[in-house]
Design a protein around this motif. Sequence first.
Motif, PDB file in Angstrom:
ATOM      1  N   SER A  36     -86.399 -51.295  13.120  1.00 30.82           N
ATOM      2  CA  SER A  36     -86.068 -50.425  12.171  1.00 30.82           C
ATOM      3  C   SER A  36     -86.037 -48.880  12.530  1.00 30.82           C
ATOM      4  CB  SER A  36     -86.566 -50.178  10.826  1.00 30.82           C
ATOM      5  OG  SER A  36     -86.202 -49.316   9.900  1.00 30.82           O
TER       6      SER A  36
ATOM      7  N   THR B 123     -87.437 -57.534   5.463  1.00 27.23           N
ATOM      8  CA  THR B 123     -87.166 -58.873   6.335  1.00 27.23           C
ATOM      9  C   THR B 123     -87.049 -58.698   7.467  1.00 27.23           C
ATOM     10  OG1 THR B 123     -85.741 -59.195   3.725  1.00 27.23           O
ATOM     11  CG2 THR B 123     -85.302 -60.328   6.068  1.00 27.23           C
ATOM     12  N   LYS B 124     -86.302 -57.574   8.083  1.00 26.62           N
ATOM     13  CA  LYS B 124     -85.850 -57.516   9.602  1.00 26.62           C
ATOM     14  C   LYS B 124     -87.790 -57.368  10.621  1.00 26.62           C
ATOM     15  CE  LYS B 124     -83.273 -53.316  11.293  1.00 26.62           C
ATOM     16  NZ  LYS B 124     -82.845 -53.028  12.240  1.00 26.62           N
TER      17      LYS B 124
ATOM     18  N   GLU C   9     -84.177 -55.000   3.442  1.00 26.63           N
ATOM     19  CA  GLU C   9     -83.592 -55.192   4.791  1.00 26.63           C
ATOM     20  C   GLU C   9     -84.582 -54.906   5.954  1.00 26.63           C
ATOM     21  OE1 GLU C   9     -79.999 -53.850   5.242  1.00 26.63           O
ATOM     22  OE2 GLU C   9     -78.991 -54.307   3.384  1.00 26.63           O
ATOM     23  N   THR C  10     -84.985 -53.380   5.683  1.00 25.56           N
ATOM     24  CA  THR C  10     -85.765 -53.225   6.915  1.00 25.56           C
ATOM     25  C   THR C  10     -87.013 -54.238   6.489  1.00 25.56           C
ATOM     26  OG1 THR C  10     -85.875 -50.634   6.270  1.00 25.56           O
ATOM     27  CG2 THR C  10     -87.575 -51.179   7.131  1.00 25.56           C
TER      28      THR C  10
ATOM     29  N   GLN D 192     -81.696 -52.096  -1.662  1.00 22.23           N
ATOM     30  CA  GLN D 192     -81.018 -52.846  -0.330  1.00 22.23           C
ATOM     31  C   GLN D 192     -82.238 -52.206   1.368  1.00 22.23           C
ATOM     32  OE1 GLN D 192     -79.698 -55.900  -0.273  1.00 22.23           O
ATOM     33  NE2 GLN D 192     -79.158 -55.687  -2.551  1.00 22.23           N
ATOM     34  N   GLU D 193     -81.863 -51.230   1.408  1.00 27.38           N
ATOM     35  CA  GLU D 193     -82.731 -50.811   2.274  1.00 27.38           C
ATOM     36  C   GLU D 193     -84.194 -51.142   2.752  1.00 27.38           C
ATOM     37  OE1 GLU D 193     -82.730 -46.632   4.752  1.00 27.38           O
ATOM     38  OE2 GLU D 193     -81.640 -46.057   2.407  1.00 27.38           O
TER      39      GLU D 193
END
Length: 214
Positions: A193, A50-51, A47-48, A43-44
């Motif tokens: 990030s 995607t953001k 999310e990194t 997930q990390e």
Amino acid sequence: MIVASGANPVTDPFLIDRMTSIAEHKGCDSIICINKWDLVQEQELFETYTKAGFMTLGVSAVTGMGVDTLSSAIAGKISAFTGNSGVGKSSILNALEPGFHLQVGEVSERLGRGRHTTRHVELYRLKNGAIVADTPGFSSFDVELTEQKAKEELQYGFREFKPYIGQCRYVGCSHTKERDCAVLEAVSEGKISKSRHESYLRLFEQAKERKPWN
């Protein structure tokens, strides 16, 4: 297409950031494909990136999860599959086109990295109209040998920096330690990030050490 993995061999985010930076400078779009999602749901990483504004997919070449979405993303386009050895680039191509029967390798438990099975670039045409280049896996050493940019140009290789470039207090801000730096403020506020900015700092230091004639 940058193929990564949260399972053995775990992909170093710096390798991803190095490749996305090169792609940004070349005007190429990047898709981050996190394989082995059935083993580790990273997930990390998801999310990194995607953001940061990248299309990021969780995929399993074993179960087929996410393969249809990946197929749609590359349909009718020319793509290169790249990533460190053992992340499953050839396995994903087999999942996209089961008739390929590409050789896949095992991951060394002792070394924590894959053994090369793709030894040169191979071009494949998929039924969805995509043309895909399957490339040999790379290591951190290989990435060190890729094209490198001057430190002043590195900021343009990180797409999430762009809204803040020119908003800093000082002209020519390096986004490393200056006061009233818009990029550093965005990092502290979680808009950029921290790991991505750390990769930028590593690349910046490498660029500083490079001689102008290299």
